[in-house]
Design an enzyme around this catalytic site. Structure first.
Site, PDB file in Angstrom:
ATOM      1  N   HIS B  37      13.665 -26.756 108.041  1.00 56.19           N
ATOM      2  CA  HIS B  37      14.544 -27.321 106.953  1.00 56.19           C
ATOM      3  C   HIS B  37      13.589 -28.763 106.494  1.00 56.19           C
ATOM      4  O   HIS B  37      13.475 -28.820 105.246  1.00 56.19           O
ATOM      5  CB  HIS B  37      15.809 -27.871 107.513  1.00 56.19           C
ATOM      6  CG  HIS B  37      16.902 -26.846 107.369  1.00 56.19           C
ATOM      7  ND1 HIS B  37      16.947 -25.731 108.274  1.00 56.19           N
ATOM      8  CD2 HIS B  37      17.796 -26.608 106.613  1.00 56.19           C
ATOM      9  CE1 HIS B  37      17.880 -25.142 108.094  1.00 56.19           C
ATOM     10  NE2 HIS B  37      18.671 -25.438 107.010  1.00 56.19           N
ATOM     11  N   LYS B 105      26.154 -20.975 113.755  1.00 60.41           N
ATOM     12  CA  LYS B 105      27.312 -20.982 114.623  1.00 60.41           C
ATOM     13  C   LYS B 105      28.015 -22.626 114.600  1.00 60.41           C
ATOM     14  O   LYS B 105      27.112 -23.509 114.540  1.00 60.41           O
ATOM     15  CB  LYS B 105      27.017 -20.546 115.858  1.00 60.41           C
ATOM     16  CG  LYS B 105      26.348 -21.565 116.858  1.00 60.41           C
ATOM     17  CD  LYS B 105      26.135 -21.138 118.279  1.00 60.41           C
ATOM     18  CE  LYS B 105      25.229 -21.921 119.097  1.00 60.41           C
ATOM     19  NZ  LYS B 105      25.802 -23.320 119.504  1.00 60.41           N
TER      20      LYS B 105
END
Lengths: 285, 200
Positions: B37, B105
């Site tokens: 990222h 998650k």
């Protein structure tokens, strides 16, 4: 070289097969859960566990920080050999794709690719009488470790404060540590000892209570309270947020009330190795 | 509702999904964790182009266990990692790269949910820890980027999936966020539990 192979075998066993006590607890949760989404998640978890065992695959891609707790007799003769064997076995396990390279330099983020680095694999010794040793293999995942916490409580807050600290911590963590979790709680000692006891508490099989009645009752009470949070499996709500609670304790300083909390994910992966003074090795789970 | 989605073909169908919907995904995924990222954002700031198109794929928060045999990569375990860590970067990644479909998650925060609402995208969760089962639906590694720089868990893996799921929609394009809804409930439960502790 037997000890090297047995440690490698224990790492692989821990990473691909969860102990029976953990499987039974998850299965019980799956049977009794009434929340449909959480029940479906528990069903995926059981499918995953069976598939990983059958194919000898890592249960979870986070194969953890390689953590070894060694309970050794003062007269155990193979201390040096054991440490060398652990390091070699961890590197071999990485090369054989049993475990993911999970050790990085904290300053540069550089991953050497072999799970070997300063203080890693983590080896924690506990010395006692005798000439044998038990090595506990506890690969510890990052997501659950991030939910761990230390509370330096006031003695006036006491046991009630400890219960609130635990509940507060697991609500804050929510779905992140992959619930239903197992809680290791260390009470007393100092900051470091309470955390160490909390992690060691995770070595005890699920369902086995502390040998002291007063501690055993506290474990049961916290388990009940934790399951009232409705975090549920993977944060989807329901009856099972925590599978079990294990507490260990040490005497504390009069001015301190340290509480260590170490959270373990549902994939509570463990194995252990027994070594006698003649060098006979046995791998167990 | 249950949906089978093909990616990139069905990306426009995401706009109709609601939290709690169950998805099975076939098609293209790219993995990205914290380091990937950061790298993507840095490259965007420098005006450098990525070697793949994130807007045509599912962004999967995952660091797989991979094995190379006979020159081909095989995925052994590839469950999701904790998405909350990516809240730091996700708004920028959604806005700068046109990402509309995120899987991980544990849930994500409101900053990410708002960016997804504007992009008409979703965030869905896969069962944490179910790494072996996830890998079963990952049929092929099409490419890997930044492996040497980032190491295997943090590298960007381009994967072709077949029936990856069940995924549960946790943030929908209307901006509904299960994370926020469940937190409100847990806070209420906390007050009740604390009262019980006080009385004990």
């Amino acid at each position: 070289m037997e000890i090297h192979d047995r440690i490698l075998e224990a790492i692989r066993l821990a990473e691909t097969t969860i102990p029976d006590d953990v499987f039974k607890h998850i299965e019980m949760a799956w049977k009794n859960e009434e929340n449909n989404v959480s029940k479906s998640q528990l069903s995926s978890i059981l499918d995953n566990v069976k598939y990983a065992r059958e194919r000898k695959l890592p249960i979870c891609q986070d194969t953890g920080t390689q953590t070894f707790f060694i309970d050794a007799g003062y007269d155990f003769p193979f201390k040096k050999e054991l440490v060398e064997a652990i390091k070699i076995s961890v590197e071999r396990a990485t090369n054989l794709y049993y475990i993911r390279p999970n050790a990085v330099d904290p300053f540069t983020g550089k991953n050497p690719g072999n799970n070997i680095g300063r203080f890693i694999p983590y080896i924690n010794w506990y010395l006692r009488d005798g000439d044998d040793a038990t090595v506990y293999v506890l690969p510890k995942g990052g997501g659950s470790e991030n939910a761990s916490a230390l509370g330096m409580l006031k003695p006036g807050e006491g046991i009630k404060g400890m219960k609130k600290f635990v509940i507060e911590s697991i609500i804050k963590a929510g779905a992140n540590p992959c619930p239903p979790t197992i809680l290791g709680i260390g009470i007393g000692g100092g900051s470091d000892l309470s955390m160490n006891l909390a992690k060691r508490a995770l070595l005890r099989p699920l369902g086995r209570r502390h040998e002291e009645e007063r501690v055993a009752r506290l474990e049961e009470e916290i388990l009940e309270l934790a399951n009232m949070t409705e975090v549920g499996t993977m944060g989807w709500g329901g009856k099972y947020s925590v599978l079990d609670v294990h507490i260990e304790y040490a005497y504390r300083h009069p001015a301190s009330f340290p509480v260590g909390l170490v959270v373990q994910c549902w994939a509570d992966r463990r194995a252990y190795i027994k070594i006698d003074s003649k060098g006979n090795v046995e791998v167990l789970q | 509702m249950n949906y089978n989605l093909r990616i990139p073909e069905d990306l426009d169908k995401l706009a109709d999904l609601k939290i709690g919907d169950i998805l099975y995904v076939s098609g293209l995924l790219f993995t990205a964790r914290d380091e990937a990222h950061q790298l993507m954002i840095e490259m965007h700031e420098k005006g450098e182009k990525l070697p793949f198109d994130p807007s045509k794929m599912v962004l999967y928060h995952c660091g797989p266990v991979v094995k190379k045999s006979d020159g081909k990569w095989e995925i052994l375990a590839a469950g999701p990692t904790t998405s909350a860590r990516m809240d730091l970067f996700e708004k920028e990644v959604i806005e700068n790269f046109g990402v509309r479909f995120i899987v991980g998650k544990g849930g994500m925060g409101d900053r990410t949910a708002e960016a997804l609402k504007r992009a008409k995208g979703i965030y869905a969760t896969y069962t944490g820890g179910a790494g072996a089962l996830a890998a079963k639906s990952f049929r092929e590694v099409l490419n890997v980027y930044y492996l040497d720089e980032l190491g295997s868990p943090e590298a960007i893996w381009i994967i072709r999936a077949e029936n990856f799921g069940p995924l549960i929609v946790s943030i929908d394009p209307q901006g509904n966020n299960w994370n926020r809804i469940s937190r409100e409930k847990m806070e209420r439960n906390k007050s009740m539990i604390f009262e019980k502790i006080e009385k004990s």
